[in-house]
Design an enzyme around this catalytic site. Sequence first.
Site, PDB file in Angstrom:
ATOM      1  N   HIS A 195       4.725   4.192   7.024  1.00 36.44           N
ATOM      2  CA  HIS A 195       4.894   3.061   7.417  1.00 36.44           C
ATOM      3  C   HIS A 195       6.452   2.547   7.040  1.00 36.44           C
ATOM      4  O   HIS A 195       6.657   1.280   6.065  1.00 36.44           O
ATOM      5  CB  HIS A 195       3.943   2.279   6.416  1.00 36.44           C
ATOM      6  CG  HIS A 195       3.322   1.190   6.565  1.00 36.44           C
ATOM      7  ND1 HIS A 195       4.212   0.066   8.271  1.00 36.44           N
ATOM      8  CD2 HIS A 195       2.876  -0.079   6.372  1.00 36.44           C
ATOM      9  CE1 HIS A 195       3.119  -0.719   7.934  1.00 36.44           C
ATOM     10  NE2 HIS A 195       2.531  -1.165   6.901  1.00 36.44           N
ATOM     11  N   ARG A 255      -0.986   1.560  14.681  1.00 31.74           N
ATOM     12  CA  ARG A 255      -0.584   1.310  13.849  1.00 31.74           C
ATOM     13  C   ARG A 255      -3.230   2.495  13.881  1.00 31.74           C
ATOM     14  O   ARG A 255      -3.495   1.872  15.026  1.00 31.74           O
ATOM     15  CB  ARG A 255      -1.922   0.289  12.802  1.00 31.74           C
ATOM     16  CG  ARG A 255      -2.593   1.063  11.710  1.00 31.74           C
ATOM     17  CD  ARG A 255      -2.706  -0.167  10.754  1.00 31.74           C
ATOM     18  NE  ARG A 255      -1.600  -0.525   9.826  1.00 31.74           N
ATOM     19  CZ  ARG A 255      -1.341  -1.141   8.845  1.00 31.74           C
ATOM     20  NH1 ARG A 255      -2.503  -2.822   8.504  1.00 31.74           N
ATOM     21  NH2 ARG A 255      -0.067  -1.670   8.439  1.00 31.74           N
ATOM     22  N   LYS A 298     -16.544   3.635  22.901  1.00 32.32           N
ATOM     23  CA  LYS A 298     -17.442   4.194  23.703  1.00 32.32           C
ATOM     24  C   LYS A 298     -16.579   6.160  24.045  1.00 32.32           C
ATOM     25  O   LYS A 298     -17.070   6.454  24.853  1.00 32.32           O
ATOM     26  CB  LYS A 298     -16.931   3.902  25.344  1.00 32.32           C
ATOM     27  CG  LYS A 298     -17.626   2.715  25.325  1.00 32.32           C
ATOM     28  CD  LYS A 298     -17.714   1.974  26.854  1.00 32.32           C
ATOM     29  CE  LYS A 298     -17.209  -0.140  25.887  1.00 32.32           C
ATOM     30  NZ  LYS A 298     -17.217  -0.211  27.182  1.00 32.32           N
ATOM     31  N   ARG A 357      -1.692  -8.684   7.680  1.00 32.42           N
ATOM     32  CA  ARG A 357      -0.904  -9.119   7.659  1.00 32.42           C
ATOM     33  C   ARG A 357       0.384  -8.224   8.593  1.00 32.42           C
ATOM     34  O   ARG A 357       1.398  -9.050   8.953  1.00 32.42           O
ATOM     35  CB  ARG A 357       0.159  -9.337   5.902  1.00 32.42           C
ATOM     36  CG  ARG A 357       0.390  -7.652   5.619  1.00 32.42           C
ATOM     37  CD  ARG A 357       0.233  -7.773   3.592  1.00 32.42           C
ATOM     38  NE  ARG A 357      -0.168  -8.243   3.097  1.00 32.42           N
ATOM     39  CZ  ARG A 357       0.217  -9.937   2.057  1.00 32.42           C
ATOM     40  NH1 ARG A 357       1.129  -9.761   1.794  1.00 32.42           N
ATOM     41  NH2 ARG A 357      -0.953 -10.139   1.082  1.00 32.42           N
ATOM     42  N   THR A 358       0.078  -7.271   8.557  1.00 35.12           N
ATOM     43  CA  THR A 358       1.260  -6.266   9.584  1.00 35.12           C
ATOM     44  C   THR A 358       1.144  -6.596  10.914  1.00 35.12           C
ATOM     45  O   THR A 358       1.995  -6.615  11.898  1.00 35.12           O
ATOM     46  CB  THR A 358       1.189  -5.103   9.632  1.00 35.12           C
ATOM     47  OG1 THR A 358       0.845  -4.864   7.955  1.00 35.12           O
ATOM     48  CG2 THR A 358       2.029  -3.936  10.033  1.00 35.12           C
TER      49      THR A 358
END
Length: 310
Positions: free
Chosen positions: A136, A108, A86, A58-59
């Site tokens: 947040h 995020r 990697k 959703r974010t």
Amino acid sequence: MSFPHRHLLGIKGLSEPDILYLLDRADEAVQISRRRDKKTSTLRGLTQINLFFEASTRTQASFELAGKRLGADVMNMSVANSSVKKGETLIDTAMTLNAMHPDVLVVRHSSAGAVALLAQKVGCPVINAGDGAHEHPTQALLDALTIRRTKGRIARLTVAICGDVLHSRVARSNIILLNQLGARVRVIAPSTLLPSGIADMGVEVFQNMEDGLRDADVVMMLRLQRERMAGSFVPSIREYFRYYGLDAQKLRAAKADALVMHPGPMNRGVEIASDIADGPQSVIEMQVEMGVAVRMAVMETLMLSEGNHP
């Protein structure tokens, strides 16, 4: 008023006028999202990169939709398929993306402080979409917008934040914001899910749901974040719901018109009963709508502020 910050890394550091400025801009963005033609040209020609090191539905979708409604070119970087897997470092990733001249990075990350580190290495505004158990900020802003549009104010309201406070960046950002805007904040959780020193953040602490919910104007449930738990923090899911899950009986302790909120994704039958999540007091769907508006407001503010672009 111009917004005096280059990045949005957290609610901490924002003044009350800063927060109200973003909420007022988000109020205007709600009207855009409710029109038939939702597309504007506000950010036409500007590039937004969504860089999600943690899974999000959703974010990430909300930020993508917000950027597209403002007319930005939006790129979602899939870290699972990137060079990070990697062995490329966060700094290498930042330098690579910076060379592409983005106009905003939405990040995020699972580690607290990683977004702030990245912000030091790039030449564009950075928005924290959640870093570890730290902050947040856009979630706290959308929660505040939901409360303000429903209740008409935030000052002097009693807001009870219930559940896994220990692992919650949402709780931390909300506590800071709600205190800044004059709300009375309570947290309710078992002792194993309360961070040490939580009372120093200006909240009242409860370990009993009925006591903590008594006469609350807003009940904000938190997700039980089992993926962040290294040990056993609750005896069982069944026991957790019995004592800390929001059901009709516990909700009766709050005011009759109390709002029920949840940042999502919900674990039904764990943090909240389905009939409450879908009931008349729930504003959970409204939170999702306000999320797009808040992210539109934040990106427009940062990307168009003087000094944030050549």
